[in-house]
Design an enzyme around this catalytic site. Structure first.
Site, PDB file in Angstrom:
ATOM      1  CB  CYS A   1      20.501  16.368  55.622  1.00  0.00           C
ATOM      2  SG  CYS A   1      21.689  15.703  54.437  1.00  0.00           S
TER       3      CYS A   1
ATOM      4  CD  GLU B   1      28.417   6.973  52.841  1.00  0.00           C
ATOM      5  OE1 GLU B   1      28.737   6.101  53.642  1.00  0.00           O
ATOM      6  OE2 GLU B   1      27.504   7.779  53.043  1.00  0.00           O
TER       7      GLU B   1
ATOM      8  CB  CYS C   1      21.813   7.690  44.674  1.00  0.00           C
ATOM      9  SG  CYS C   1      21.665   9.111  45.759  1.00  0.00           S
TER      10      CYS C   1
ATOM     11  CB  CYS D   1      26.298  19.249  52.084  1.00  0.00           C
ATOM     12  SG  CYS D   1      25.137  20.445  51.367  1.00  0.00           S
TER      13      CYS D   1
ATOM     14  CB  CYS E   1      16.865  10.311  51.265  1.00  0.00           C
ATOM     15  SG  CYS E   1      16.390  10.072  49.607  1.00  0.00           S
TER      16      CYS E   1
ATOM     17  CB  CYS F   1      19.256  20.442  55.445  1.00  0.00           C
ATOM     18  SG  CYS F   1      19.329  21.403  53.926  1.00  0.00           S
TER      19      CYS F   1
HETATM   20  N1  SAH Z   1      21.617  18.629  48.286  1.00  0.00           N
HETATM   21  C1  SAH Z   1      20.619  18.178  47.395  1.00  0.00           C
HETATM   22  C2  SAH Z   1      20.794  16.746  46.968  1.00  0.00           C
HETATM   23  C3  SAH Z   1      21.266  15.757  48.003  1.00  0.00           C
HETATM   24  S1  SAH Z   1      20.124  15.427  49.314  1.00  0.00           S
HETATM   25  C4  SAH Z   1      19.237  18.397  47.989  1.00  0.00           C
HETATM   26  O1  SAH Z   1      19.147  18.732  49.161  1.00  0.00           O
HETATM   27  O2  SAH Z   1      18.271  18.275  47.250  1.00  0.00           O
HETATM   28  C5  SAH Z   1      18.976  14.329  48.487  1.00  0.00           C
HETATM   29  C6  SAH Z   1      17.589  14.339  49.078  1.00  0.00           C
HETATM   30  O3  SAH Z   1      17.565  13.701  50.374  1.00  0.00           O
HETATM   31  C7  SAH Z   1      17.008  15.721  49.282  1.00  0.00           C
HETATM   32  O4  SAH Z   1      15.682  15.774  48.833  1.00  0.00           O
HETATM   33  C8  SAH Z   1      17.089  15.860  50.782  1.00  0.00           C
HETATM   34  O5  SAH Z   1      16.216  16.832  51.264  1.00  0.00           O
HETATM   35  C9  SAH Z   1      16.744  14.478  51.220  1.00  0.00           C
HETATM   36  N2  SAH Z   1      17.066  14.182  52.612  1.00  0.00           N
HETATM   37  C10 SAH Z   1      18.061  14.712  53.358  1.00  0.00           C
HETATM   38  N3  SAH Z   1      18.054  14.190  54.605  1.00  0.00           N
HETATM   39  C11 SAH Z   1      17.021  13.312  54.638  1.00  0.00           C
HETATM   40  C12 SAH Z   1      16.524  12.426  55.636  1.00  0.00           C
HETATM   41  N4  SAH Z   1      17.080  12.352  56.839  1.00  0.00           N
HETATM   42  N5  SAH Z   1      15.460  11.658  55.317  1.00  0.00           N
HETATM   43  C13 SAH Z   1      14.904  11.721  54.083  1.00  0.00           C
HETATM   44  N6  SAH Z   1      15.349  12.515  53.100  1.00  0.00           N
HETATM   45  C14 SAH Z   1      16.395  13.307  53.373  1.00  0.00           C
HETATM   46 FE1  SF4 Z   2      23.105  19.421  51.739  1.00  0.00          FE
HETATM   47 FE2  SF4 Z   2      21.734  17.508  52.933  1.00  0.00          FE
HETATM   48 FE3  SF4 Z   2      20.669  19.929  52.693  1.00  0.00          FE
HETATM   49 FE4  SF4 Z   2      20.957  18.375  50.508  1.00  0.00          FE
HETATM   50  S1  SF4 Z   2      19.637  17.975  52.270  1.00  0.00           S
HETATM   51  S2  SF4 Z   2      21.477  20.573  50.738  1.00  0.00           S
HETATM   52  S3  SF4 Z   2      22.871  17.316  51.043  1.00  0.00           S
HETATM   53  S4  SF4 Z   2      22.494  19.413  53.890  1.00  0.00           S
END
Ligand code: SAH
Ligand code: SF4
Length: 354
Positions: free
Chosen positions: A115, A88, A101, A108, A328, A112
């Protein structure tokens, strides 16, 4: 298989156009990168060549879906890649800027917990051309406004696909004319990647997704913290700031009752202060696999005010696209095509801007 139009190098394009006048390769290259045209739109080329290039320079991204939100100010694309993986891309227009973005991986591997991309797991790396093409599509859709910022905050961990991401950055900077200061790489904290970026000559912004400033909580939220714990991450950030002279920012998704307490703000302030880092606060966006909610607005304000009192510069991100799961952490394209094993996130999801 033919290389896709943005995966081609200038040399390969020269070879493809060996039977043409010497200036053609540059003309086509500029048509793709500066004028954002498809070969059949390059009306300065002979018709037969346009037709040939349409065949020989296929697109990497097939649009499977496009959703629009925020009164037309946010667009989210679902693209299918060669092999069926999906990613996306989100475009967000603001009064003073237009931000894309982009995704760096299909899925990934970092896992996390909060996410949606992490919950879906890893499918494959994106190629440089697949990354650049996302920008080309977004920049075209932004017209007549100029796409002004690009953030690597879509699906995937850019530092886990470093070389292709960096090649894309070089292309965005050198061929498409984006200033490095308007490009931001966001990382979960992969220390080897931060070190490499420290030594790069382009002053691209670095954002580190922190979310917790003690190892116990961060291990839980961001499992890769077990490999690169906070002390090691802080050292890499210190080196980055000292060596590059660039500003560092931390991302902090505010999770109700988890990392939004006064003690969390105090720990964050201690961590950020010596690095003179800016903090971006994002109220957690809901995802199907994590049932804790985001911090309510008054809690977000309180957290920010406490940081300010502690001398930390913090901004609250305006969430975009939450009703189309483009916010995000909400990006969770189905990873198997044409049979979709996962249903799309249909609740709120988001992409936000840095
Ligand atoms: N993998 C990289 C970039 C993609 S994620 C990273 O983790 O930085 C982009 C951003 O979205 C990151 O700051 C991540 O922590 C945040 N993010 C992930 N899941 C989220 C959620 N459910 N609500 C708000 N931010 C989130
Ligand atoms: Fe991967 Fe989501 Fe963690 Fe970013 S926040 S490193 S996209 S699992």
């Amino acid at each position: 298989m033919l290389p896709t139009r943005y995966d081609l190098t200038p040399d390969a394009l020269g070879e493809l156009l060996a039977d043409q006048p010497a200036y053609r390769a540059r003309q086509v290259w500029e048509g793709l990168h500066q004028r954002l045209l498809a070969p059949d739109e390059m009306t300065d080329l002979p018709t037969a060549l346009r037709q040939r290039l349409t065949q020989e320079l296929p697109t990497a991204l097939t649009e499977r879906d496009r959703t629009i939100a925020d009164d037309g100010q946010t667009t989210k694309w679902l693209f299918e890649l060669d092999g069926g993986a999906q990613v996306e891309t989100v475009l967000m227009a603001y009064p003073d800027r237009v931000t894309a973005c982009v995704s760096s991986q299909a899925g990934c591997a970092m896992g996390c917990t909060f996410c949606a991309t992490g919950q879906a797991g890893f499918t494959r790396q994106l190629t440089t051309g697949e990354i650049v093409e996302q920008v080309a599509v977004a920049a075209r859709a932004a017209l007549p406004r100029r796409l002004s910022r690009i953030v690597f905050m879509g699906m995937g961990e850019p530092m886990a696909n470093y070389d292709r991401v960096w090649a894309a950055i070089r292309r965005l900077h050198g061929d498409m004319g984006f200033s490095a200061r308007h490009l931001t790489v966001s990382t979960v904290g992969l220390v080897p990647g931060i070190k490499k970026m420290t030594d790069e000559d382009l002053p691209v912004n670095l954002a580190v997704s922190l979310h917790a400033a003690n190892d116990t909580l961060r291990n839980e939220l961001v499992p890769i913290n077990k490999r690169y714990p906070l002390a090691v991450l802080a050292e890499a950030c210190r080196h980055y700031v000292d060596t590059s002279g660039r500003r560092l920012s931390f991302e902090w998704a505010l999770i109700d009752g988890v990392n939004d307490r006064p003690s969390d703000a105090a720990e964050l302030a201690e961590f950020a202060r010596p690095l003179r880092a800016h903090v971006n606060l994002i109220p957690l966006n809901p995802t199907p696999g994590y049932l804790v909610r985001g911090t309510p607005p008054e809690g977000v304000r309180g957290f920010r005010n406490q940081l300010t009192r502690l001398g930390i510069n913090a901004t609250v991100r305006v969430t975009r696209g939450s009703e189309i799961a483009a916010a995000c952490g909400q990006l969770a394209a189905p990873q198997t095509a044409p049979v979709r094993l996962r249903t799309r996130v249909s609740g709120p999801a988001s992409s936000s801007d840095s």
